[in-house]
Design a protein around this motif. Structure first.
Motif, mmCIF file in Angstrom:
data_model
loop_
_atom_site.group_PDB
_atom_site.id
_atom_site.type_symbol
_atom_site.label_atom_id
_atom_site.label_comp_id
_atom_site.label_asym_id
_atom_site.label_seq_id
_atom_site.Cartn_x
_atom_site.Cartn_y
_atom_site.Cartn_z
ATOM 1 N N VAL A 1 0.862 -1.184 0.000
ATOM 2 C CA VAL A 1 0.000 0.000 0.000
ATOM 3 C C VAL A 1 0.896 1.231 0.000
ATOM 4 N N GLN A 2 0.399 2.298 -0.572
ATOM 5 C CA GLN A 2 1.167 3.543 -0.594
ATOM 6 C C GLN A 2 1.041 4.263 0.745
ATOM 7 N N ALA A 3 2.028 5.051 1.061
ATOM 8 C CA ALA A 3 1.979 5.853 2.278
ATOM 9 C C ALA A 3 0.722 6.726 2.273
ATOM 10 N N LEU B 1 -1.190 5.050 6.771
ATOM 11 C CA LEU B 1 -0.008 4.200 6.889
ATOM 12 C C LEU B 1 1.257 4.948 6.496
ATOM 13 N N LYS B 2 2.325 4.594 7.184
ATOM 14 C CA LYS B 2 3.632 5.208 6.963
ATOM 15 C C LYS B 2 4.623 4.118 6.564
ATOM 16 N N ASP C 1 5.601 1.638 9.102
ATOM 17 C CA ASP C 1 4.663 0.589 9.485
ATOM 18 C C ASP C 1 4.943 -0.721 8.744
ATOM 19 N N THR C 2 5.861 -0.685 7.801
ATOM 20 C CA THR C 2 6.225 -1.891 7.064
ATOM 21 C C THR C 2 6.768 -2.951 8.015
ATOM 22 N N VAL D 1 4.538 -0.691 3.136
ATOM 23 C CA VAL D 1 4.064 0.653 2.848
ATOM 24 C C VAL D 1 5.144 1.374 2.056
#
Length: 117
Positions: A11-13, A85-86, A89-90, A115
């Protein structure tokens, strides 16, 4: 309790994602549930927890206000809703169950969340 996590991905930031954990075996509703995560090269860390009834929730400071933990005892499932999400958070996200409210004795296999910035 056997736990099966799912729902991870890329997912993108700034985006959102929901991960789920399906439980089977011993009484799910008799266990408090938690989510943990482990980023590459780092120790596993606590993310969120929810009480047996779902009435109490707890969050790490790093996710407070962005993540929401919820459970559906009728479906033996616990969720982690993640917003804003940042890249930090990965991680691989693990669900866990505790029958005594302190020690997590049962763990799922993890689902990877990435992310991108």
């Amino acid at each position: 309790v056997q736990l099966q996590a799912s729902g991870g991905g890329l997912v993108q930031a700034g985006g959102a994602m929901r991960v789920s954990c399906a439980a089977s075996g011993r009484t799910f509703s008799g266990s408090s549930m938690g989510w943990f995560r482990q980023a590459p090269g780092k120790e596993r860390e606590f993310v969120a927890a929810i009480s047996l009834s779902g009435g109490s929730t707890y969050y790490a400071d790093s996710v407070k206000g962005r993540f929401t933990i919820a459970r559906d005892n009728a479906k033996n499932t616990v969720f982690l809703h993640m917003l804003s999400l940042k890249p930090e958070d990965t991680a691989v996200y693990y669900c866990a169950a505790s029958e005594n409210g302190n020690d997590y004795g049962y763990w799922g296999q993890g689902t990877e969340v990435t992310v991108s910035s």
